[in-house]
Design an enzyme around this catalytic site. Structure first.
Site, mmCIF file in Angstrom:
data_model
loop_
_atom_site.group_PDB
_atom_site.id
_atom_site.type_symbol
_atom_site.label_atom_id
_atom_site.label_comp_id
_atom_site.label_asym_id
_atom_site.label_seq_id
_atom_site.Cartn_x
_atom_site.Cartn_y
_atom_site.Cartn_z
ATOM 1 N N ILE A 686 -0.397 -3.488 -4.884
ATOM 2 C CA ILE A 686 -2.167 -3.619 -4.895
ATOM 3 C C ILE A 686 -2.525 -2.325 -4.862
ATOM 4 C CG2 ILE A 686 -2.086 -5.903 -4.228
ATOM 5 C CD1 ILE A 686 -2.921 -5.104 -1.423
ATOM 6 N N GLY A 689 -1.265 5.850 -3.802
ATOM 7 C CA GLY A 689 -1.783 7.159 -3.949
ATOM 8 C C GLY A 689 -0.709 8.159 -3.576
ATOM 9 N N SER A 691 0.727 9.322 -1.314
ATOM 10 C CA SER A 691 1.679 9.428 -0.058
ATOM 11 C C SER A 691 2.571 8.200 -0.159
ATOM 12 C CB SER A 691 0.982 9.244 1.415
ATOM 13 O OG SER A 691 0.211 8.216 1.325
ATOM 14 N N GLY A 692 2.356 7.286 -1.002
ATOM 15 C CA GLY A 692 3.277 6.057 -1.261
ATOM 16 C C GLY A 692 2.141 4.982 -1.904
ATOM 17 N N LYS A 708 1.887 -0.782 3.922
ATOM 18 C CA LYS A 708 1.814 0.574 3.236
ATOM 19 C C LYS A 708 3.365 1.401 3.418
ATOM 20 C CE LYS A 708 -1.468 3.372 4.553
ATOM 21 N NZ LYS A 708 -2.190 4.310 5.324
ATOM 22 N N ASP A 820 -11.407 10.791 8.765
ATOM 23 C CA ASP A 820 -11.817 10.634 7.175
ATOM 24 C C ASP A 820 -12.435 9.297 7.112
ATOM 25 O OD1 ASP A 820 -11.148 10.955 4.637
ATOM 26 O OD2 ASP A 820 -9.338 10.159 4.692
#
Length: 1006
Positions: A686, A689, A691-692, A708, A820
């Site tokens: 779904i 990015g 990183s995975g 994730k 962030d």
């Protein structure tokens, strides 16, 4: 002759700039050298005879020569225009809050008549030019908020007339030089918030006998305070806070006869307060908190017209002198976290307009003085963690100005005066851990502003009054471990803002209210250890934010409602009741054993349930038969085992070896890691990015989780910021994974995304979260579905996210900085409740509170990064607050944080510029209903406050939460507070709520 005349006409009319005088021509060249995206210089018309009517230009009335140029907040960019120095009579240049970049040129010394030079809040870099000292008339030099680095040039000791030198928030990394003591004309020296190398306060600063203001806050100062500062007879403001100063407070400071405020907090000062403060007849504020001072408070301090005395977090011992009660101007007395003993002066507040009293965390005894509110001004009464005894004075029940009362953790007794329950401005009433008795008065119906009622661990009795349902603003009701009896009042279901209801350990009885589902914001429900009967209402299962449910040790009957499976609980306890029937499938697991023990009628697969029932022995035979069939099945498949392993060997490169996975769970799980691994295929992706990838996994029990998956080999570090995508490259997998696990693994809050567990192997790492059906705020807000986000929904999201960040900053010990914060990291559940997510770059803040922590690389996303973080790499909570302010502006405007439409600006500057030029209506999202305009305006102002360029001017997250709550409250009486920390209903683990005491103590003038 005719030819010459025609030539003259041609040149006159074909070149309109010929009509402009020479100074105007110079300014036109300055305009050409600057970028002007907002057309701030559009009035600079070459057809004018002089530039005197141009924006920002001032001229001498008689000679029409330019004397001043003020282009503050014009959003112009480019290098400093040294061409201005050709204006012979120019005395003042103000370019505050622009984008002037590059270095300050050395030929600025040609501006020989310059008196005022303001370049604050720009993008200047490089070192201070030595030629600045060659300006013979310069009196005012303000370079605040730039990127100027290096050390002070030796020439700075040669200024002839300089009165103000301000270099706040730069990158100066040398030490404060002794030759600054040669500038005898200085009236203000402000070098605060620079990353200086460790250095001492130069004793030579004592030569600045004209100095009125000396601010050296957070300058990495070490050593002792020099005695020579006592020679500064004109000094009105001395601020040496947030350093590493040691030794005694020199007695010479008591010779500063003009001083109004002295701030020495957050150092390592020792010894006693010096005698001689009676000399300081103008002193209004003395703050020596958070040091290691000892001894008693000098009597002479109490005779001064002090407005604020802050001596908390020291090691003062002894008694409080009775003379403190005689100070006629005393309105603030804060002495918490010391070792003071004895009784408070009996006349305290009788002769002074006392507003704030905080004597918490001492060893005081005796009664509460009845005269505290004699003048009718008392707003805050904080006396927690002492040994006060006796009754609460009846005079406090008539103190209508009170807004915060904390009397917890004492030895007080007797009944509470009836009027105290109904004080109209009180939002916090804390009486926990005393010996109070009697009932809650019916006058509580008048407590229009009461948000937190915390009266646990006392001897209150009787029934809870029906009038408690009229306290519309109540967020927390904690009355556990008392002697309350009778049923819960039906009116309690009207408290639609209630988040915590804790009544465990009483003698309450009757059935639970059937309308409990109306408490939509209920996060914690604890009714354990009472005598409740009847069934558990099905409506509890519809409380979407409930994560703590304890109904144990009652007499509840009936079955466990199947609707409870809809909840995402961190704590569930229904043990020791009279429940019966089959367990819902989600709870029918061994890990929930402790949640249901002591209910003989409950049945399920958990060993120990259905005790004494006839079916138990048959169930044993069933298990035996099933075991036989399982054994037969194993024999049946033994022939294909060899083939299976060959096949698995063939697929080894592509398959996941489940045997090598390590599971670390942070909550009770209703699934195994193998069920997760089986669902990690491309059909379930779904998002993703650098990183995975992120997978949506539907489990066998019907629950949905988000997974994730972080792959090995992700590039380490944030080397640069990707401007196209608006985010930084991926963090190193190990760093990000570790930060996420360490942060989310220990957090329990309704507005922080829940991390169920982590799974790791050598080549891959998985993080399993609760699933958010509505995705991220950023994706929803900036898509075709943004119409789903009406203003009430957006406001709810803002409040939820703010409370999540406030929890990180103020309730985690040590505090956590997210680093962030952005709309894409705010996730939305099915009811648009917000959760703060993605803690891969989160950092723990220095628990000692000695300032911001320096990072080796930038983390964050473009458009959200606070300006000081981008160029100093110093991180603290203020960086998150700036980013959250950008999110607020996103929700109010509906615009992206960066967009080509803004030109070289970001959303913050676009909003500020548009407000100045076109007004607020051109900023708001056109999709929002105009009927909410007033509330939206208030929230917009909060966003602008959060994105203030100077971190010290940004409110704490606690303050942001309170401001947002006030912005959304209609016809609600608002409470005032002096400083950030006083408006929050939250507490530290030690019971204190002083975390923001020193925020926004002063602004910086430019």
């Amino acid at each position: 002759m005719l030819l010459l005349f025609l030539s003259f006409l041609f040149f006159t009319f074909s070149s309109p700039s010929l009509s402009l005088n020479q100074e105007g021509l110079y300014l036109l060249q300055v305009k050409a050298s600057l970028s002007d995206p907002d057309s701030a210089l559009s009035s600079w018309n070459p057809r004018d005879p002089t530039p005197c009517n141009w924006r920002g230009v001032s001229c001498h009335s008689a000679t029409a020569s330019v004397t001043s140029l003020d282009l503050s907040n014009a959003n112009v960019a480019g290098p400093f225009p040294t061409l201005l120095c050709r204006l012979q009579n120019l005395t003042s240049i103000n370019l505050f809050y622009n984008n002037i970049n590059s270095t300050i040129p050395s030929d600025i010394s040609t501006c020989q008549n310059l008196v005022h030079l303001v370049l604050a809040q720009n993008l200047l870099t490089g070192e201070l030019p030595h030629t600045l000292a060659d300006l013979p008339n310069l009196k005012y030099l303000d370079l605040t908020g730039n990127n100027i680095s290096g050390d002070f040039p030796d020439s700075f000791g040669r200024f002839q007339k300089l009165e103000v030198l301000s270099l706040v928030y730069n990158l100066l990394d040398g030490t404060i030089p002794a030759f600054l003591g040669n500038i005898s004309t200085l009236k203000m020296l402000n070098l605060s918030y620079n990353p200086f190398s460790p250095g001492r306060i130069p004793p030579e600063l004592g030569n600045l006998t004209n100095l009125e203001i000396l601010w050296l806050t957070e300058c990495n100062l070490v050593g002792e305070i020099p005695d020579s500062l006592g020679r500064l007879k004109k000094l009105t403001d001395l601020d040496l806070a947030l350093n590493n100063l040691v030794g005694n407070i020199p007695s010479s400071l008591t010779e500063l006869v003009s001083v109004v405020q002295i701030e020495l907090y957050n150092n390592s000062l020792t010894g006693e307060l010096p005698r001689g403060f009676s000399n300081l007849t103008k002193l209004r504020l003395l703050d020596a908190s958070m040091n290691q001072l000892t001894g008693t408070i000098p009597d002479e301090l109490t005779q001064l017209p002090l407005e604020s005395l802050n001596l908390y977090q020291n090691h003062f011992e002894g008694t409080l002198p009775s003379s403190i009660a005689d100070s006629p101007a005393l309105y603030e007395l804060r002495l918490f976290q010391n070792r003071l003993t004895g009784e408070l002066p009996v006349n305290l507040g009788k002769n002074s307009p006392l507003i704030w009293l905080d004597v918490s965390s001492n060893q005081f005894t005796g009664p509460i003085p009845p005269s505290l509110c004699e003048k009718g001004n008392l707003e805050e009464l904080l006396m927690i963690y002492n040994s006060f005894s006796g009754h609460v004075p009846s005079s406090l029940a008539e103190c209508g100005s009170l807004n915060r009362i904390r009397l917890g953790y004492n030895k007080l007794s007797g009944e509470i005066p009836d009027g105290l329950w109904g004080l109209p401005h009180v939002y916090l009433l804390e009486l926990v851990n005393n010996s109070f008795s009697g009932q809650i008065g019916k006058s509580i119906a008048k407590a229009a502003n009461l948000s937190l009622l915390i009266i646990s661990r006392n001897e209150f009795n009787g029934s809870l009054p029906e009038e408690i349902g009229l306290v519309n603003n109540l967020v927390q009701l904690s009355a556990s471990n008392n002697k309350f009896s009778g049923p819960l009042p039906e009116s309690i279901v009207k408290l639609d803002g209630l988040g915590i209801l804790d009544l465990h350990g009483n003698e309450l009885e009757g059935e639970l209210p059937s309308g409990i589902q109306s408490l939509k914001k209920l996060n914690e429900l604890n009714l354990a250890k009472n005598e409740f009967s009847g069934k558990i209402p099905d409506g509890i299962g519809s409380l979407s934010v409930l994560n703590y449910l304890d109904l144990s040790n009652n007499q509840l009957t009936g079955s466990v409602p199947f609707s409870l499976q809809h909840l995402k609980l961190n704590q569930l306890n229904l043990s020791n009741n009279l429940l019966s029937g089959e367990l819902p499938s989600l709870f029918d697991k061994e890990l929930y054993r402790s949640s249901f023990t002591g209910n003989p009628g409950l049945c399920g697969n958990i060993v120990g349930l259905c005790v004494g029932r006839d079916g138990d022995k048959h169930k044993g035979y069933f298990w035996l038969l099933r075991s036989i069939f399982v054994l037969a099945a194993l024999v049946l498949v033994v022939g294909v085992v060899w083939f299976y392993f060959k096949y698995m060997s063939y697929k080894k490169a592509r398959a996941i070896d489940k045997s090598k996975w390590t599971l670390m769970s942070f909550h009770k799980l209703g699934f195994s890691e193998y069920e997760i691994l089986d669902c990690l295929d491309e059909d379930n992706v779904i998002g993703g990015g650098s990183s995975g990838k992120v997978y949506k996994v539907v489990l066998s029990n019907g629950e949905t989780v988000a997974v994730k998956k972080l792959w090995r080999g992700v590039k380490k570090g944030y080397e640069s910021v990707d401007l196209e995508r608006g985010q930084a490259p991926a963090l190193d997998q190990d760093d990000g994974f570790q930060a996420e696990v360490e942060t989310l693994g220990k957090i329990r809050h309704k507005n922080i995304v829940k991390l169920w567990c982590s799974c790791t192997t050598r080549d891959c790492k998985l993080l399993v979260y609760e699933y958010m059906p509505n995705g991220s705020l950023g994706d929803l807000l900036h898509s075709s579905k943004s119409g789903l986000l009406d203003w009430p929904t957006r406001y709810k999201i803002i409040i939820d996210a703010a409370e999540g960040l406030s929890y990180l900053h103020h309730d985690c010990v040590p505090p956590i900085v997210h680093r962030d914060v952005k709309s894409n990291n705010i996730l939305l559940d099915g009811d648009f409740g917000a959760r703060v997510a993605d803690f891969g770059v989160a950092k723990v803040v220095d628990v000692a509170g000695k300032g911001a922590k320096s990072m080796s690389v930038i983390a964050g996303s473009c458009g959200y990064i606070a300006p000081e973080y981008a160029y100093t790499l110093r991180v603290n909570e203020k960086s998150d607050i700036y980013s959250f302010g950008v999110v607020i502006l996103e929700l109010v405007t509906g615009r992206l944080p960066i967009d080509p439409e803004y030109g070289e600006k970001d959303l913050v500057r676009w909003v500020c510029t548009t407000l100045d030029q076109k007004g607020v209506d051109h900023v708001l999202d056109s999709k929002l209903d105009p009927c909410f305009k007033d509330e939206i305006y208030k929230v917009l102002n909060i966003g602008l406050l959060c994105t203030s360029p100077l971190p010290i001017n940004r409110p704490s997250m606690r303050r942001v939460v309170k401001l947002l709550q006030e912005a959304g409250a209609e016809n609600q009486q608002k409470t005032a507070a002096k400083k950030d920390g006083k408006l929050s209903p939250y507490y530290y683990e030690d019971g204190s709520d002083h975390g923001s005491e020193h925020e926004n103590k002063k602004g910086f003038q430019s």
